[in-house]
Design an enzyme around this catalytic site. Structure first.
Site, short mmCIF file in Angstrom:
data_model
loop_
_atom_site.label_atom_id
_atom_site.label_comp_id
_atom_site.label_asym_id
_atom_site.label_seq_id
_atom_site.Cartn_x
_atom_site.Cartn_y
_atom_site.Cartn_z
N GLY A 63 5.41 5.84 -6.19
CA GLY A 63 6.52 4.89 -6.23
C GLY A 63 7.76 5.62 -6.69
O GLY A 63 7.68 6.75 -7.19
N CYS A 90 0.58 10.41 -7.69
CA CYS A 90 2.01 10.58 -7.92
C CYS A 90 2.49 9.67 -9.06
O CYS A 90 2.09 9.86 -10.20
CB CYS A 90 2.80 10.34 -6.64
SG CYS A 90 4.50 10.88 -6.79
N TYR A 91 3.28 8.66 -8.78
CA TYR A 91 3.69 7.76 -9.86
C TYR A 91 2.47 7.15 -10.54
O TYR A 91 2.43 7.00 -11.78
CB TYR A 91 4.62 6.66 -9.32
CG TYR A 91 5.07 5.71 -10.40
CD1 TYR A 91 6.11 6.06 -11.25
CD2 TYR A 91 4.42 4.49 -10.60
CE1 TYR A 91 6.50 5.21 -12.27
CE2 TYR A 91 4.81 3.64 -11.62
CZ TYR A 91 5.85 4.01 -12.45
OH TYR A 91 6.24 3.17 -13.46
N HIS A 178 0.68 13.96 -2.95
CA HIS A 178 0.30 12.87 -2.04
C HIS A 178 -0.83 13.29 -1.11
O HIS A 178 -0.58 13.87 -0.05
CB HIS A 178 1.52 12.44 -1.20
CG HIS A 178 2.54 11.73 -2.01
ND1 HIS A 178 2.44 10.40 -2.33
CD2 HIS A 178 3.68 12.16 -2.60
CE1 HIS A 178 3.47 10.03 -3.07
NE2 HIS A 178 4.23 11.09 -3.25
N ASP A 236 -2.84 -5.98 20.81
CA ASP A 236 -3.24 -6.89 19.75
C ASP A 236 -3.79 -8.21 20.29
O ASP A 236 -4.89 -8.64 19.92
CB ASP A 236 -2.07 -7.16 18.80
CG ASP A 236 -1.47 -5.87 18.27
OD1 ASP A 236 -2.15 -4.83 18.37
OD2 ASP A 236 -0.34 -5.90 17.76
N LYS A 380 -3.47 -0.94 13.11
CA LYS A 380 -3.46 -0.75 14.56
C LYS A 380 -4.60 0.15 15.05
O LYS A 380 -5.24 -0.14 16.06
CB LYS A 380 -2.12 -0.13 14.95
CG LYS A 380 -1.83 -0.15 16.43
CD LYS A 380 -1.06 -1.38 16.77
CE LYS A 380 -0.70 -1.46 18.22
NZ LYS A 380 0.09 -2.69 18.46
#
Ligand code: XMP
Length: 525
Positions: A63, A90-91, A178, A236, A380
């Site tokens: 974040g 990370c954060y 990350h 979809d 997706k």
């Protein structure tokens, strides 16, 4: 707006706590790619609510904040007293450190982009698959200075001596970088080590499993009632309808509105190939004259969208009334809403509101259907995998996204039938050549745009021409929120250009759009 009638899957989720950057969705996708069901929750969710979701594990995402900044989202330290596996990224790594009594320093330095990670002699469990060093993606200002008690530090970088730690007994671990981004080497391996070796989970989230689960859920909800679905020709709605059909067979009727803004061959693909693969009962409504009439004289993009959306609803409502007359009352409407739409509209649970523009173009509130949204927990790529599991044709499953308003927003200027014919011919050439060159899987989508209000001078055959340009807009993207223009091979571009100017009347120039998003959107209108 009617609420979704389906329940959430009964897998215990790995909850990804969203600390406000774009990373949470990507982390959830990567967890699912590892075969483990995952959902996103906001960092503002109280711990009691989070625990009520019975998570199998928790991942604290990256974040933009500094843990010491006023109002920075924090982790409730009680999270670590629940015997739950937790992974901080990370954060999340820093927030976890602060909550567990370690120290985070404001270093004043920013580490951003590719960075060399040095793994300690003892790789521990989390970094077991890594060599002694690896390239990882960093994006942070503060850094962990002292790890919490009981944690083993397993890696560092030149600027950040503590870049990974773990306490395997307590099933807690974290990394400063990350692991979810593609630029990080061995990122997925690290995630898998957390999920399988530290959290002790099993990979049981597969397309086959999703299919069985959803079919059972749909059957239970729908019972013996009638269901309606609007097919758009896209992935979809095609997968959603096929899934519902698998569950309740001929209780489902599909309606395909041909608004005359489709590309070459799309209607046939639905009417012929899709129906052949599924056995679905399909009604096609040819409304092209009506749409074209309503679009006469309209050049403003948003007005076009509104008109197309409005006409769509009118046509669809009439079709629904006709079907109801033949079939008896219809209780449910299938929509192909995906998980990113649910998350972005503030949801993440089964009760989220539905974006008004989605799929059917904003159905009116007084519509007396209940929604069945069998894809609302899926990304997706999972929808595509499910489509394959359902035996849908590859041309439909692998299709690039195509906007609901169709070619109507790819003609810059008024939409006329001549212009549609021109654009359709150019678009068909682009798609044919891209498929032939084998680049379909490299691109997210490639809008082909007709600049109908622009003319330029050319020389074709024996004479001077004054024709229109066609714009090629090939883009690469993970989620359409950001995108870059795809570096297609020059030979391919040359073939496309030669064929379009040679075969399509009125077009004497082909140009390539080399704008990323931002600042340019993917579509031109
Ligand atoms: P933009 O142009 O906003 O597009 O970068 C992002 C993605 O959304 C699609 N798109 C639409 N889809 N109705 C739709 O169903 C619309 O009005 C619409 N506008 C853009 C676009 O094709 C891309 O995938």
């Amino acid at each position: 707006m009617p609420e979704n009638a389906l329940t959430e899957p009964d897998h215990k989720p790995v909850l990804v706590v969203d600390f406000g950057a774009q990373y949470a969705q990507l982390i959830a996708r990567r967890v699912r790619e590892a075969g483990v069901y995952s959902e996103i929750v906001p960092s503002s969710m109280p711990l009691s609510e989070l625990l009520a979701r019975e998570p199998a594990a928790v991942i604290l995402s990256g974040g933009p904040s500094s843990v010491y900044a006023e109002g920075a989202p924090q982790v409730d330290p009680a999270l670590f007293d629940q015997q739950l596996p937790v992974f901080g990224i990370c954060y999340g790594f820093q927030a976890m450190t602060a909550a567990l009594g370690g120290t985070v320093d404001r270093t004043g330095r920013r580490e951003y982009g590719p960075t060399r990670l040095q793994v300690a002699d003892d790789h521990g469990t989390l970094l077991r698959d890594l060599p002694g060093s690896a390239e990882v993606w960093m994006s942070h200002g503060d850094a962990v200075a002292i790890a919490p008690d009981g944690f083993t530090v397993t890696a560092g970088t030149a600027d950040t001596p503590i870049a990974a730690f773990e306490n395997v007994d307590r099933r807690l671990a974290g990394v400063q970088y990350h692991p979810e981004v593609a630029h990080t080497q061995f990122g997925q391996d690290v995630l898998r080590r957390f999920l399988f070796d530290i959290a002790g989970l099993t990979a049981d989230w597969t397309p086959g499993e999703i299919l069985v689960e959803q079919v059972a859920a749909i059957r239970q909800v729908v019972g013996g009632d009638k269901v309606l679905c609007a097919l758009s020709g896209g992935v979809d709605s095609a997968v959603a309808a096929a899934l519902v059909h698998r569950a309740v067979g001929d209780q489902l009727t599909c309606v395909f509105v041909d608004h005359g803004l489709l590309r070459a061959g799309e209607r046939e693909q639905v009417e012929r190939d899709y129906v052949a693969a599924t056995g679905i009962h399909l009604i096609t409504v040819d409304a092209s004259e009506r749409f074209l009439g309503a679009l006469t004289g309209i050049t403003d993009p948003e007005t076009k969208r509104k008109i197309i959306g409005r006409e769509f609803i009118r046509v669809f409502e009439q079709a629904a009334a006709d079907v109801a007359q033949v079939e008896g009352g219809i209780k449910y409407l299938v929509q192909g809403t995906l998980y990113p739409d649910v998350v972005e509209s503030g949801g993440g649970t089964g009760t989220a509101t539905i974006k008004s523009h989605h799929n059917v173009g904003g159905l009116p509130d007084d519509l007396t259907f209940q929604l069945v949204e069998p894809l609302r927990t899926l990304f997706k790529d999972e929808v595509r995998a499910l489509g394959r599991e359902l035996g849908l044709p590859e041309e439909i499953v692998a299709r690039h996204p195509f906007p609901g308003p169709g070619l109507g927003i790819r003609i810059i200027g008024e939409v006329t039938s001549d212009r549609l014919q021109t654009l359709r011919a150019a678009d068909a050439i682009v798609r044919e050549e891209m498929t032939k060159a084998g680049v379909d899987s490299e691109i997210w989508q490639c809008p082909v745009v007709l600049l109908a209000e622009v003319r330029s001078v050319g020389v074709q055959g024996d004479g001077r021409t004054y024709g229109h340009p066609i714009v090629l807009r090939p883009v690469s993207s993970e989620d359409a929120m950001t995108a870059d223009w795809t570096r297609l091979p020059y030979d391919l571009l040359s073939t496309i250009s030669g064929r379009i100017t040679g075969e399509v009347d009125e077009v004497n120039r082909v140009v390539l759009d080399v704008t990323p998003k931002p600042p340019g959107t993917i579509e031109w209108e």
